[in-house]
Design an enzyme around this catalytic site. Sequence first.
Site, PDB file in Angstrom:
ATOM      1  N   ASP A 128      89.485 -44.143  -0.512  1.00  0.00           N
ATOM      2  CA  ASP A 128      88.018 -44.133  -0.492  1.00  0.00           C
ATOM      3  C   ASP A 128      87.483 -45.400   0.165  1.00  0.00           C
ATOM      4  OD1 ASP A 128      85.326 -43.814  -0.929  1.00  0.00           O
ATOM      5  OD2 ASP A 128      85.416 -44.168  -3.103  1.00  0.00           O
ATOM      6  N   LYS A 139      82.401 -49.513   1.964  1.00  0.00           N
ATOM      7  CA  LYS A 139      82.579 -50.496   0.899  1.00  0.00           C
ATOM      8  C   LYS A 139      82.860 -51.877   1.499  1.00  0.00           C
ATOM      9  CE  LYS A 139      84.706 -47.420  -2.571  1.00  0.00           C
ATOM     10  NZ  LYS A 139      83.688 -47.574  -3.631  1.00  0.00           N
ATOM     11  N   ASP A 151      79.498 -42.873  -0.272  1.00  0.00           N
ATOM     12  CA  ASP A 151      80.471 -43.450  -1.192  1.00  0.00           C
ATOM     13  C   ASP A 151      80.434 -42.761  -2.564  1.00  0.00           C
ATOM     14  OD1 ASP A 151      82.474 -45.110  -2.041  1.00  0.00           O
ATOM     15  OD2 ASP A 151      81.206 -46.884  -2.311  1.00  0.00           O
ATOM     16  N   LYS A 190      89.964 -35.426  -9.498  1.00  0.00           N
ATOM     17  CA  LYS A 190      89.494 -36.011  -8.229  1.00  0.00           C
ATOM     18  C   LYS A 190      90.680 -36.613  -7.498  1.00  0.00           C
ATOM     19  CE  LYS A 190      86.923 -40.067  -6.454  1.00  0.00           C
ATOM     20  NZ  LYS A 190      85.918 -41.122  -6.730  1.00  0.00           N
ATOM     21  N   ARG A 221      82.107 -36.912  -6.728  1.00  0.00           N
ATOM     22  CA  ARG A 221      81.342 -35.815  -7.334  1.00  0.00           C
ATOM     23  C   ARG A 221      81.211 -34.636  -6.385  1.00  0.00           C
ATOM     24  NH1 ARG A 221      76.395 -39.813  -8.357  1.00  0.00           N
ATOM     25  NH2 ARG A 221      78.184 -41.218  -8.377  1.00  0.00           N
ATOM     26  N   GLU A 266      81.392 -39.882  -3.282  1.00  0.00           N
ATOM     27  CA  GLU A 266      82.084 -38.726  -2.730  1.00  0.00           C
ATOM     28  C   GLU A 266      82.849 -37.934  -3.773  1.00  0.00           C
ATOM     29  OE1 GLU A 266      83.379 -41.624  -2.931  1.00  0.00           O
ATOM     30  OE2 GLU A 266      85.383 -41.138  -3.672  1.00  0.00           O
ATOM     31  N   ASP A 307      92.265 -43.920  -5.893  1.00  0.00           N
ATOM     32  CA  ASP A 307      91.094 -43.084  -6.162  1.00  0.00           C
ATOM     33  C   ASP A 307      91.478 -41.604  -6.301  1.00  0.00           C
ATOM     34  OD1 ASP A 307      88.401 -43.102  -6.756  1.00  0.00           O
ATOM     35  OD2 ASP A 307      87.754 -42.777  -4.685  1.00  0.00           O
TER      36      ASP A 307
HETATM   37  N1  BES Z   1      85.939 -44.421  -6.287  1.00  0.00           N
HETATM   38  C1  BES Z   1      84.694 -45.033  -6.543  1.00  0.00           C
HETATM   39  C2  BES Z   1      84.553 -45.543  -7.974  1.00  0.00           C
HETATM   40  C3  BES Z   1      85.484 -46.644  -8.372  1.00  0.00           C
HETATM   41  C4  BES Z   1      85.086 -47.969  -8.290  1.00  0.00           C
HETATM   42  C5  BES Z   1      86.734 -46.371  -8.884  1.00  0.00           C
HETATM   43  C6  BES Z   1      85.935 -48.985  -8.676  1.00  0.00           C
HETATM   44  C7  BES Z   1      87.578 -47.389  -9.265  1.00  0.00           C
HETATM   45  C8  BES Z   1      87.187 -48.691  -9.180  1.00  0.00           C
HETATM   46  C9  BES Z   1      83.581 -44.022  -6.289  1.00  0.00           C
HETATM   47  O1  BES Z   1      83.821 -43.093  -5.298  1.00  0.00           O
HETATM   48  C10 BES Z   1      82.388 -44.795  -5.860  1.00  0.00           C
HETATM   49  O2  BES Z   1      82.443 -45.380  -4.824  1.00  0.00           O
HETATM   50  N2  BES Z   1      81.338 -44.768  -6.656  1.00  0.00           N
HETATM   51  C11 BES Z   1      80.141 -45.482  -6.355  1.00  0.00           C
HETATM   52  C12 BES Z   1      78.976 -44.578  -6.668  1.00  0.00           C
HETATM   53  C13 BES Z   1      77.656 -45.078  -6.145  1.00  0.00           C
HETATM   54  C14 BES Z   1      77.659 -45.058  -4.638  1.00  0.00           C
HETATM   55  C15 BES Z   1      76.559 -44.200  -6.679  1.00  0.00           C
HETATM   56  C16 BES Z   1      80.121 -46.737  -7.221  1.00  0.00           C
HETATM   57  O3  BES Z   1      80.583 -46.701  -8.360  1.00  0.00           O
HETATM   58  O4  BES Z   1      79.660 -47.755  -6.730  1.00  0.00           O
HETATM   59 ZN    ZN Z   2      85.800 -42.641  -4.944  1.00  0.00          ZN
HETATM   60 MN    MN Z   3      83.310 -43.791  -3.380  1.00  0.00          MN
END
Ligand code: BES
Ligand code: ZN
Ligand code: MN
Length: 500
Positions: free
Chosen positions: A269, A276, A346, A264, A350, A348, A287
């Site tokens: 992000d 966020k 968010d 990824k 996946r 994204e 990210d």
């Molecule tokens: N890049 C983030 C996950 C992340 C969070 C990585 C903190 C490193 C530190 C990912 O894209 C994300 O935002 N995931 C969301 C998913 C949710 C919207 C289902 C998350 O983990 O909140």
């Molecule tokens: Zn992300």
């Molecule tokens: Mn995200």
Amino acid sequence: MNITFSKPSYPSTGGLIALTAESSGLMPSAAKLDRKMRGSLKRAMNAEGFTGKRGQFLVVLAPTGLRADRVVLVGIGKAETFDSSAAEKLGGRVVGQLKSMGVSHAALITDPISASPLETSSIAAHLACGASLRSYLFGRYKTKRPKVPKIRLRKLTIMTSNPSKARSEYRPLAGIVKGVFFTRDLVSEPANVLFPVELAERAKTLKDDGVKVEVLTATKMRELGMGALLGVAQGSAREPRMVVMQWNGAPDQADQTPVAFVGKGVTFDTGGISIKPSSGMEDMKWDMGGAGVVIGLMRALAQRKAKTNSVGVVGLVENMPSGSAQRPGDIVTSMSGQTIEVLNTDAEGRLVLADALWYTHNRFKPRFIVDLATLTGAIIVSLGTERAGLFCNNKELSQQLMAAGDTVGEKLWPMPIDDAYDTDIDCDIADMKNIGSGRGAGSVTAAKFLQRFVNRTPWAHLDIAGVTWSKKELTLVPKGGTGFGVRLLDRLVAENYETP
Ligand code: BES
Ligand code: ZN
Ligand code: MN
């Protein structure tokens, strides 16, 4: 830091380091040193309660007669368990100690340790490897010297009876270190410098190592039908890229089917329209950590000329909110033909991986795919910063990964992927939605989403959100980008997928 190997001698400045096994008296070099110091080393040991426990240090100001500034004794613990990973960790600790002492040059004497499973030259090589990993510094953007000049550790000499043997054992390890450093550099770069096109440019430098590098542009990805990845990219002024790297090191008579790694690469992000909170958002520059690991791994494999065929694929996008950004509720069609309702922009990573995974298994029919992604905050809730989450549809691959992780100290923990979790991403109006229905098991539903894009290929997903960046110094890692995954996957390949 510069590391060299030489025959034992007494250094003219800096620190002089000698090793000591636990409760077995001084080793020959340290004993010789003690005689030169007229017994003051032994006295200091007694006074300080130094017994040679692994990682124990004793620092003595060098007396007249020695040209070094300081003598440092380092405990290696029980010699029988002093293996390659113990030697690496010790090398890391030595550098940590020298840094805190403000020493700029040091020389370390290695003796043969008869009870250790390692030969002296391997001890020297692995010490050097650990020392090097700990010495990493991302210094590109420091233009001024600090007011109180803090001396940096610049040179470490490892003294051993057969330096040329140690040097040749160190060579492949140095290749792996180069890969790790490349990953750390990429992860540390800010997102205004490292955006998808620039990250693809950096990946192209792998050509110098003999890696074949192809870059897919947005136009090409549109032709291929990568609607999931392109949907994420559409809100950004930065164009997306996909990079395909191939290291073909397998000998002609060997099985040519490659192994594959997918990363990824979200260079920033923001969350997109599902934006966020601002606090801590700067972390989202890393990210692209999964892509960084895949690129560094390809460098490591090529550097040490691994006898394997290996493919690396990274999906590179920036996730931004804008007038052209995708909206919650948008439905995209992935390269696989499966449709996705994007309920949260968010989630994204996946979406990017869906197309990267499909492309990889479709084009290369690899022996397995391992993907890496800073995919979910939920994995940090589950495992913290100690272990990465391992999701896997194949028992053998999962065991190989667990073992490799334990060996190099980049540890994984198995997470479930039962079919029962899969229904959570079923959707009323598209084939799936990009988030689960409930609030629980966020890392698992993310993995189940990915699994829909690999069919029956043996596949493992490493959620590295908790281990990609370290807020504190670790034994082999200074603060910042860790490079977690490069040594692990290099080991996976070396142990199981390389022609001997
Ligand atoms: N890049 C983030 C996950 C992340 C969070 C990585 C903190 C490193 C530190 C990912 O894209 C994300 O935002 N995931 C969301 C998913 C949710 C919207 C289902 C998350 O983990 O909140
Ligand atoms: Zn992300
Ligand atoms: Mn995200």
